[in-house]
Design an enzyme around this catalytic site. Structure first.
Site, PDB file in Angstrom:
ATOM      1  CB  SER A  91      -0.970   0.019   1.186  1.00 38.85           C
ATOM      2  OG  SER A  91      -2.116  -0.730   0.884  1.00 38.85           O
ATOM      3  CB  SER A 190     -11.900   1.242   0.393  1.00 34.92           C
ATOM      4  OG  SER A 190     -12.305   0.454  -0.708  1.00 34.92           O
ATOM      5  CG  ASN A 191      -6.631  -2.096  -1.066  1.00 35.64           C
ATOM      6  OD1 ASN A 191      -5.642  -1.408  -0.877  1.00 35.64           O
ATOM      7  ND2 ASN A 191      -6.879  -3.179  -0.351  1.00 35.64           N
ATOM      8  N   GLY A 335       2.478  -0.685   4.343  1.00 29.63           N
ATOM      9  CA  GLY A 335       1.767  -1.598   3.471  1.00 29.63           C
ATOM     10  C   GLY A 335       1.873  -3.036   3.910  1.00 29.63           C
TER      11      GLY A 335
END
Length: 380
Positions: A91, A190-191, A335
């Site tokens: 992330s 939220s990805n 991440g």
């Protein structure tokens, strides 16, 4: 996958919830007061929290680096952990994607408070949200209310790790779920937000998000060990420790170094090193990538209650903050990907640190100790 939520890292189920280089100097001996705390923290991550390996790179305000490792790079061969080795930065990709979007804002090609419908007409429609009511700012800030697509990543696990997925496939999956909240009314990681950000970049530039990140950030900064994997490129190029996954503390480690990273895409596909993460974040916060107006927008934060384990975290546009034990705060992201967890940050005075471990935590204590190691790197 790839969420950096600092309280939701418990094995596979939690992963489904989470979805010019400066001169270097060698680390001083372990007994030296300025080095011992971080080395001990890494050693404890291996010995007590059972991570196969831990590695860190720390950069001081003068640009000098120190490197640290603990554990083994490969559980089978017992090879050494490569110093500043490459890992899946997951992330942290969001910081790169947000930077490209904000560069395009500065060029007049994207407007932050324009609905995403203007760039992706008709794409976002469903229970999960409506693109006519969600702005570009809200997807970068995670205030859109759009749900995540993370469950699809682990349907049929572990075979699913080899599955290639198109970005729109992941968006469509998320839109079938109920929205987290009305746009702008709360905060929820939220990805899906960053997959949409990547699609907007591609729409307005006519080039892939990977090409844009490479030409606008990686190449200008000389990040030699950071790259966007090619389509269906399942391995990690260059020196790297193996990555592992377990579903509980009692389960043996499964080697998941090689898998298809497409489900991360603009939200989490990239590969890099702790040192390159430091260089990127330092350059970003010092105005090397964004004009002052766009950097100021990036640093406008809102409360992000689930972004850290300490509390008081805030999130801007692809960039968050967390409190330091020595006072003040640091700019951060982090991440999680199958096989790797990274935590990284830079302080106001220019100290930077990045920590990586070669597995997702299987206990909450282990997750918190990774964060404590980052705090140690910046405060001790």
């Amino acid at each position: 996958m790839n969420k950096p939520r600092r309280t939701s890292l418990l094995a596979l189920g939690a992963l489904a919830l989470a979805l010019t280089a400066p001169a270097a100097v060698a680390a001083a001996p372990a007994q030296a007061e300025t080095v011992a705390p971080l080395q001990k923290a890494l050693d404890d991550l291996v010995k007590k929290d059972k991570f196969p390996a831990a590695l860190a790179t720390v950069q001081d305000e003068f640009g000098q680096e120190r490197f640290y490792t603990a554990g083994v790079g490969d559980l089978k061969t017992k090879s050494e952990v490569p110093q500043d080795g490459r890992v899946r930065i997951a992330s942290n990709t969001k910081m790169f994607t947000a930077t490209v979007v904000l560069q395009l804002v500065g060029e007049g090609k994207i407007k932050l408070d324009t609905p995403i419908e203007a760039y992706l007409p008709g794409l976002v429609r469903g229970k999960g949200g409506d693109g006519r009511r969600i702005t570009v700012r809200q997807i970068l800030q995670h205030t859109s209310g759009l749900p995540d697509y993370d469950e699809i990543v682990f349907k049929g696990f572990p075979k699913s790790l080899g599955t290639y997925r198109e970005p729109r496939q992941m968006v469509d999956y998320a839109l079938k779920k109920k929205a987290l909240f009305k746009p702008g009314k709360s905060w929820g990681y939220s990805n899906t937000n960053y997959v949409l950000a990547g699609l907007i970049v591609e729409k307005v530039t006519g080039r892939s998000i990977g090409d844009q990140i490479t030409s606008r950030i990686i190449t200008p900064l000389g990040l030699r060990d950071t790259y966007w994997p090619d389509a269906r490129d399942k391995g990690i190029k260059g020196p790297h420790p193996q990555g592992y996954l377990a579903t509980s503390p009692k389960q043996p480690w499964m080697d998941v170094t090689t898998f298809d990273p497409s489900s991360g895409w603009a939200a989490g596909q990239m590969i890099g090193t702790p040192g390159d993460l430091n260089r990127f974040l330092f350059a970003l916060l010092n105005g090397a990538l964004l004009d002052p107006a766009q950097l100021a927008e990036m640093k406008r934060t809102v409360a992000a209650p689930d972004f850290d384990s300490v509390g008081g975290a805030r999130y801007g546009l692809g960039l968050g903050t967390f409190k330091l034990s020595c006072g003040g705060f640091a700019w951060t992201h982090g991440g999680n990907a199958p096989g790797y967890t990274t935590r990284n940050a830079v302080t106001k005075d220019g100290r930077a640190a990045a920590i990586a471990v070669t597995a997702l935590p299987v206990t909450l204590k282990g997750a918190k100790n990774v964060e404590k190691a980052l705090d140690t790197a910046l405060c001790d």
